[in-house]
Design an enzyme around this catalytic site. Structure first.
Site, mmCIF file in Angstrom:
data_model
loop_
_atom_site.group_PDB
_atom_site.id
_atom_site.type_symbol
_atom_site.label_atom_id
_atom_site.label_comp_id
_atom_site.label_asym_id
_atom_site.label_seq_id
_atom_site.Cartn_x
_atom_site.Cartn_y
_atom_site.Cartn_z
ATOM 1 N N GLY A 18 20.974 14.724 -8.588
ATOM 2 C CA GLY A 18 20.852 14.348 -9.991
ATOM 3 C C GLY A 18 19.808 15.185 -10.698
ATOM 4 O O GLY A 18 19.546 16.332 -10.322
ATOM 5 N N GLY A 19 19.180 14.589 -11.712
ATOM 6 C CA GLY A 19 18.256 15.323 -12.558
ATOM 7 C C GLY A 19 16.839 15.365 -12.027
ATOM 8 O O GLY A 19 16.418 14.554 -11.202
ATOM 9 N N PHE A 20 16.053 16.334 -12.539
ATOM 10 C CA PHE A 20 14.686 16.540 -12.073
ATOM 11 C C PHE A 20 13.791 15.355 -12.402
ATOM 12 O O PHE A 20 12.971 14.944 -11.578
ATOM 13 C CB PHE A 20 14.118 17.814 -12.697
ATOM 14 C CG PHE A 20 14.600 19.060 -12.025
ATOM 15 C CD1 PHE A 20 13.903 19.609 -10.967
ATOM 16 C CD2 PHE A 20 15.768 19.684 -12.450
ATOM 17 C CE1 PHE A 20 14.350 20.753 -10.338
ATOM 18 C CE2 PHE A 20 16.226 20.826 -11.819
ATOM 19 C CZ PHE A 20 15.517 21.362 -10.770
ATOM 20 N N ALA A 21 13.901 14.785 -13.604
ATOM 21 C CA ALA A 21 13.026 13.676 -13.975
ATOM 22 C C ALA A 21 13.226 12.497 -13.041
ATOM 23 O O ALA A 21 12.264 11.877 -12.574
ATOM 24 C CB ALA A 21 13.287 13.267 -15.425
ATOM 25 N N THR A 22 14.487 12.195 -12.738
ATOM 26 C CA THR A 22 14.768 11.090 -11.838
ATOM 27 C C THR A 22 14.323 11.426 -10.419
ATOM 28 O O THR A 22 13.791 10.576 -9.692
ATOM 29 C CB THR A 22 16.265 10.747 -11.862
ATOM 30 O OG1 THR A 22 16.638 10.440 -13.205
ATOM 31 C CG2 THR A 22 16.568 9.557 -10.980
ATOM 32 N N GLY A 23 14.524 12.680 -9.997
ATOM 33 C CA GLY A 23 14.081 13.097 -8.671
ATOM 34 C C GLY A 23 12.582 12.937 -8.500
ATOM 35 O O GLY A 23 12.107 12.479 -7.453
ATOM 36 N N GLU A 37 19.028 17.321 -4.323
ATOM 37 C CA GLU A 37 19.619 18.481 -4.998
ATOM 38 C C GLU A 37 19.514 18.185 -6.477
ATOM 39 O O GLU A 37 20.187 17.303 -7.001
ATOM 40 C CB GLU A 37 21.071 18.677 -4.541
ATOM 41 C CG GLU A 37 21.641 20.031 -4.940
ATOM 42 C CD GLU A 37 22.180 20.031 -6.351
ATOM 43 O OE1 GLU A 37 21.437 20.464 -7.282
ATOM 44 O OE2 GLU A 37 23.315 19.601 -6.541
ATOM 45 N N CYS A 72 26.079 22.004 -11.417
ATOM 46 C CA CYS A 72 24.706 22.399 -11.119
ATOM 47 C C CYS A 72 24.569 23.877 -10.760
ATOM 48 O O CYS A 72 23.480 24.442 -10.872
ATOM 49 C CB CYS A 72 24.133 21.525 -10.016
ATOM 50 S SG CYS A 72 25.082 21.555 -8.489
#
Length: 469
Positions: A223-228, A243, A277
């Site tokens: 998923g997304g960087f902020a959530t990661g 990823e 992605c």
């Protein structure tokens, strides 16, 4: 407490799933409360020891049977992907085929890589010992999947987890839960014990509970960087595999086949409405062929059909939501206001966005700095190989890259210089074989997918040594 991105975890009382093109309601699912999700997690955690005891041949049988069932129901699940995720019917069929292959690769992995003998006589004093190591399942895996490959990315987490002997809690995208459930149902019908896989649908509080639980041995997230980042802060001491996307560069040198490069970049940039992605985003072109290449790309792009994803002729369907399309168009407008030039495309109507090509995009713009995740590409000229490589590496995020040249020495040299998890020569960045190692090279790079490599991530070595007499 770290915040979870609301774009990835929407919070209606009942989860309503809409056709991404027609807007029709195609399903309603109940969401789990934190308490209900915790109960499911407890079931999966309790099932971890029995999942580990499933013989390897039985794991392989389950996965092979599921792959065959998926192929039998290929038309049905492809139509579901079209409705739920908005992919075109041709793209959906390809995803089903890949997901079946992912399950088959997982079945093979279940029979492989059991460990190896250790040579204890490599150090003085240990000559009399004999021993080996095995690869043991971690236990409970929490798998969190996105919407853009609603079937195959679920298969990439569930297949290796089952092959490795783990139990799983699956948290699919709130936007594509029906496709994920379709695959889970196939696995259950193929013989996977019900307790070993639990599906959770819920809000951000549910996600926080799942990733922070001490019963969980691994969180696998795409998923997304902020959530990661939020997940990493919440997870505590457990294995993480993430990823988190990229901002893929493609380099086109002066000796490249421009027609081939333009066709590959159009496909790489606009496949699945650009929600990819590893999709081509920043296309760097030698200044001596910049305008000929631009013309080739514009010509190829103008022949792409945008519209109803159910039709065979359609090349680009809707984005995942109208708000996503509006957000992409807003990024285009910001870039144009900052000095970029929109060459073609970019027309937005509800969830549709026609493929956009921009030039002269300032490096301060989001289109240059961040993953656009939309059918948008930007072109920039370069004067030297060194300048091209520097521009390609000018991103905090790096997943894959592509380059086009007829000079094999240059191809190898540039591939070694680009900071990425994968470099595709004479292809766009948008190529993935489901058996190859897949992951990032810079910020947010945590682990590798690709079935065999995921199985390694989802297992741990256990040494047995026998002292000599």
């Amino acid at each position: 407490m770290p915040e979870i991105d609301t774009n990835e975890f929407v919070e209606p009382d009942d989860l309503r799933i809409w056709n991404k093109y027609t807007g029709e309601l195609i399903g309603t699912l109940e969401q789990d409360t934190v308490e209900q999700a915790a109960a499911k997690l407890e079931v999966a955690a309790s099932a971890a020891p029995s999942a580990a005891q499933i013989p390897r041949h039985r794991r392989a049988d389950i996965l092979n049977t599921a792959a065959e069932s998926l192929q039998t129901h290929a038309d049905e699940v492809a139509e579901l992907i079209v409705a739920e995720a908005g992919k075109t019917i041709r793209q959906a069929r390809k995803e089903v085929s890949r997901a079946a292959n992912t399950l088959k690769l997982s079945a093979n992995a279940a029979l492989d890589n059991p460990g190896e003998v250790i040579a204890f006589d490599t150090f003085p004093g240990a000559e009399g010992r004999r021993g080996w190591y095995t690869r043991e399942p971690l236990g409970l895996v929490v798998a969190i999947t996105p919407y853009n490959d609603a079937l195959n990315l679920v298969a990439h987490k569930l297949g290796p987890a089952i092959a490795a002997g783990n139990s799983v809690v699956l948290k699919p995208s709130q936007q594509t839960p029906l496709t994920a459930q379709f695959l889970v149902d196939i696995l259950l019908r193929s013989g996977l014990p019900e307790q070993a896989i639990q599906v959770v649908r819920g809000n951000r509080d549910v996600v926080r509970m799942l990733v922070s639980s001490r019963k969980v041995r691994m969180v696998s997230f795409t998923g997304g960087f902020a959530t990661g980042e939020a997940i990493a802060k919440l997870a505590g001491i457990k294995r993480l595999s993430m990823e988190l996307g990229g901002n893929a560069p493609v380099l086109v040198f002066d000796d490249a086949d421009l027609t081939q490069a333009a066709e590959a970049c159009a496909s790489g940039g606009f496949w699945a409405a650009g929600q990819n992605c590893i999709g081509a985003q920043r296309i760097l072109v030698d200044k001596s062929v910049f305008f000929p290449f631009l013309q080739e790309l514009v010509t190829v792009t103008k022949h792409l059909e945008v519209g109803d994803p159910r039709l065979e002729k359609t090349d680009i369907g809707p984005m995942i939501s109208t708000s996503a399309a509006i957000g992409a168009r807003r990024s285009i407008d910001e870039a144009v206001k900052a000095g970029a030039r929109l060459i073609s495309g970019g027309e937005q109507k509800e969830s549709l966005l026609s493929p956009a090509i921009l030039i002269k995009v300032p490096r301060t713009c989001r289109l240059w700095k961040e993953e656009v995740f939309a059918p948008v590409v930007l072109l920039e000229p370069f004067e030297s190989e060194a300048e091209a490589v520097a521009a390609a590496n000018d991103s905090e995020y790096s997943l894959q890259a592509g380059l086009f040249t007829s000079d094999i020495n240059r191809a190898f040299r540039v591939a070694e210089s680009i900071e990425a998890g994968g470099v595709m020569i004479n292809d766009s960045s948008d190529f993935r074989l489901d058996s190859m190692p897949f992951g990032g090279a810079k910020y947010g790079s945590m682990g590798r997918e690709g079935v065999r490599f995921t199985v390694e991530e989802m297992t741990q070595p256990k040494v047995v040594a026998i002292a000599g007499q």
